[in-house]
Design an enzyme around this catalytic site. Structure first.
Site, mmCIF file in Angstrom:
data_model
loop_
_atom_site.group_PDB
_atom_site.id
_atom_site.type_symbol
_atom_site.label_atom_id
_atom_site.label_comp_id
_atom_site.label_asym_id
_atom_site.label_seq_id
_atom_site.Cartn_x
_atom_site.Cartn_y
_atom_site.Cartn_z
ATOM 1 N N LYS A 71 0.862 -1.189 0.000
ATOM 2 C CA LYS A 71 0.000 0.000 0.000
ATOM 3 C C LYS A 71 0.897 1.238 0.000
ATOM 4 O O LYS A 71 1.950 1.235 0.659
ATOM 5 C CB LYS A 71 -0.872 -0.055 1.261
ATOM 6 N N SER A 111 -9.508 1.361 3.275
ATOM 7 C CA SER A 111 -8.653 2.192 2.446
ATOM 8 C C SER A 111 -7.608 1.416 1.647
ATOM 9 O O SER A 111 -7.033 1.964 0.714
ATOM 10 C CB SER A 111 -7.936 3.232 3.310
ATOM 11 N N SER A 166 -9.878 -1.091 7.250
ATOM 12 C CA SER A 166 -9.240 -0.804 5.953
ATOM 13 C C SER A 166 -8.497 -1.959 5.300
ATOM 14 O O SER A 166 -8.105 -1.857 4.139
ATOM 15 C CB SER A 166 -8.294 0.390 6.085
#
Lengths: 50, 447
Positions: free
Chosen positions: B71, B146, B170
């Site tokens: 990420k 996310s 997330s």
């Protein structure tokens, strides 16, 4: 209850109607729980000393 | 193909790391928009070097030569790390995050940095600066967030695994929506050093993978004390790899008596009930347990998140035009909550954690839906659950947000489909019970 729009104005923070509703709902949800809190010694235990 | 299978193939000479890397790179579909940065040539060079190591008898373990992604909030030395924001669009760190470093040393190939909700502060990954991450199962739908790019990349076969972060769901939300495995370990189990903080007392780091066994392999390599993270646990790292035997004899699995199966899509509820039948048929004892007030716990977690995120991003508040509308609104809300309210939320968190911990006197773990519905469409703000309409953000985080305030481990695994889209199952356990929830997840996955 807090007037969130006035609080925002006083602190020069932008707050939409939706934002004010969010904060109001959180306050409503937590108020009775906060009133039930007992006094504790160091409830956060942030330092976690050995 | 899972990491476990790929690792065996690499050692058998069935394929090389370069070939695995080429296959992953070829699957990167710009329409899905899973990546902010693709490192194609560096990845191929890295893979070639790892192939040479393996040929020379140097074996770094199960992740040697496996292509993965991170990420884009994990610092990567010399590689742009945007956190999905305009604020950090030119940020090139001079060091690696601890998890990046550990996975690099374990011999992974870094394919690139994945897309995400801006600053990890949202659940759609509909990013105003880098574009929406799309669900590989249906491009009109969100990947979740996310860590949306990480889930989409793993789900579409662009990477064998990807790292994510989870402050209120997330990792687990995108795992559920994209049909992959997502693990949020216990608070402090995995170092957060070098990951952009959103809320210091709620942030967790974990993997998104194609199988539960793969998640266990990754956890075994990234878990453990790190002096660079003040809240990193010194507890010894367990053996996480689930046993080959899927028997669940002796395991007590909690069936939530209330909350978790109410106000959910009927097909989601059916899929979760079916998982209980599977667990029971594998020998688990199913025990009905009362659930404490999760709505209140979620409210507590939201107050903590709003304040801590506003504090973490305080140096950037004045750069208002560089934030997306939704993130800016949340930051402004957080700036208005008083110190008294924040401290009281933390006190309530302790009270609720003690109530929730009573569950673990009756059962070893608890199963719930991960999300109450399948992935919503991009831009959708409300979602229909039965006859009721609910806010997408609130509905999607309903089973997850409070779990971060408890700091307990949570695993999301695929458990069926509705309208062709994945349904997620969440498995919860007491602190540091990752081996237990991975065992249950692996048994259900293999069933």
């Amino acid at each position: 209850m807090t007037d969130w729009s006035k609080t925002a104005e006083a602190r020069d923070v932008e707050l939409s109607e939706e934002g004010a509703r969010v904060l109001e709902n959180l306050e409503i949800a937590l108020q009775p729980l906060v009133e039930s809190l007992q006094i504790e010694v160091d409830p956060l235990n942030l330092l976690e000393l050995p | 193909m899972t990491i476990f299978e790929a690792a065996a193939g690499l050692r058998a000479g069935t394929y090389s790391s370069v070939e695995l890397t080429q296959q992953c790179l070829a699957k990167i579909d710009p329409n899905i928009n899973a990546f902010i940065t693709v490192l194609d040539q560096p990845a191929l060079a890295e893979a070639a070097a790892l192939d040479a190591e393996l040929a020379a008898g140097i074996d770094r373990g199960p992740l040697h030569g496996i292509p993965i992604a991170h990420k884009d909030l994990f610092c990567t030395k010399g590689i742009r790390t945007t956190s999905g924001s305009m604020i950090f669009s030119h940020h090139v760190p001079d060091h690696d995050a601890t998890v990046v470093d550990r996975l690099h040393r374990a011999g992974t190939v870094l394919l690139g940095k994945t897309g995400m909700h801006e600053l990890a502060y949202g659940i759609t990954s509909n990013n105003p600066h880098y574009g929406a991450v799309r669900n590989p199962n249906d491009l009109e739908r969100i990947a979740g967030g996310s860590s949306g790019g990480s889930a989409a990349a793993v789900g579409a076969g662009m990477a064998f695994a990807a790292m994510g972060s989870d402050t209120g769901g997330s990792i687990r939300i995108p795992a559920s929506f994209c049909g992959v495995v997502g693990l949020k370990p216990t608070y402090g189990r995995v170092s957060r050093f070098g990951a952009l903080p959103l809320a210091f007392s709620l942030d967790h780091i974990g993997p998104l993978t194609r199988s539960v066994k793969d998640a266990a392999i990754l956890l075994g390599l990234i878990a453990g004390h790190d002096p660079n993270d003040a809240f990193s646990s010194r507890r010894a790292v367990d053996a996480y790899l689930p046993p080959e035997d899927p028997s669940l004899k002796g395991l007590r699995v909690g069936f939530p008596d209330n909350y978790y199966l109410h106000n959910v899509d009927p097909e989601v509820a059916d899929a979760v009930r079916a998982a209980f039948y599977r667990a029971e048929s594998l020998g688990a004892q199913i025990v009905r347990v009362p659930i404490p007030d999760i709505d209140a716990l979620n409210s507590v977690a939201r107050v903590i998140l709003l304040v801590e995120a506003a504090a973490a991003l305080r140096p950037y508040h004045h750069r208002r035009e560089e934030f997306g509308v939704d993130v800016l609104a949340l930051l402004d809300q957080g700036r208005l909550i008083s110190g008294i309210d924040y401290v009281d939320a933390q006190r309530l968190r302790g009270v609720m954690a003690r109530k929730f911990a009573l569950i673990w006197q009756q059962v070893d773990c608890l199963m719930t839906p991960a999300t109450p519905t399948i992935a919503p469409k991009i831009g959708q703000t409300t979602i229909q659950i039965g006859t009721e309409s609910a806010d997408v953000r609130l509905a999607t985080t309903r089973f997850m947000r409070g779990i971060n305030a408890l700091g307990i481990p949570a695993l999301s695994i695929p458990c069926g489909h509705s309208h062709g889209l994945p349904i997620g199952l969440q498995i919860l356990g007491p602190a540091f019970s990752e081996a237990i929830i991975l065992r249950l997840g692996a048994a259900l996955e293999a069933y």
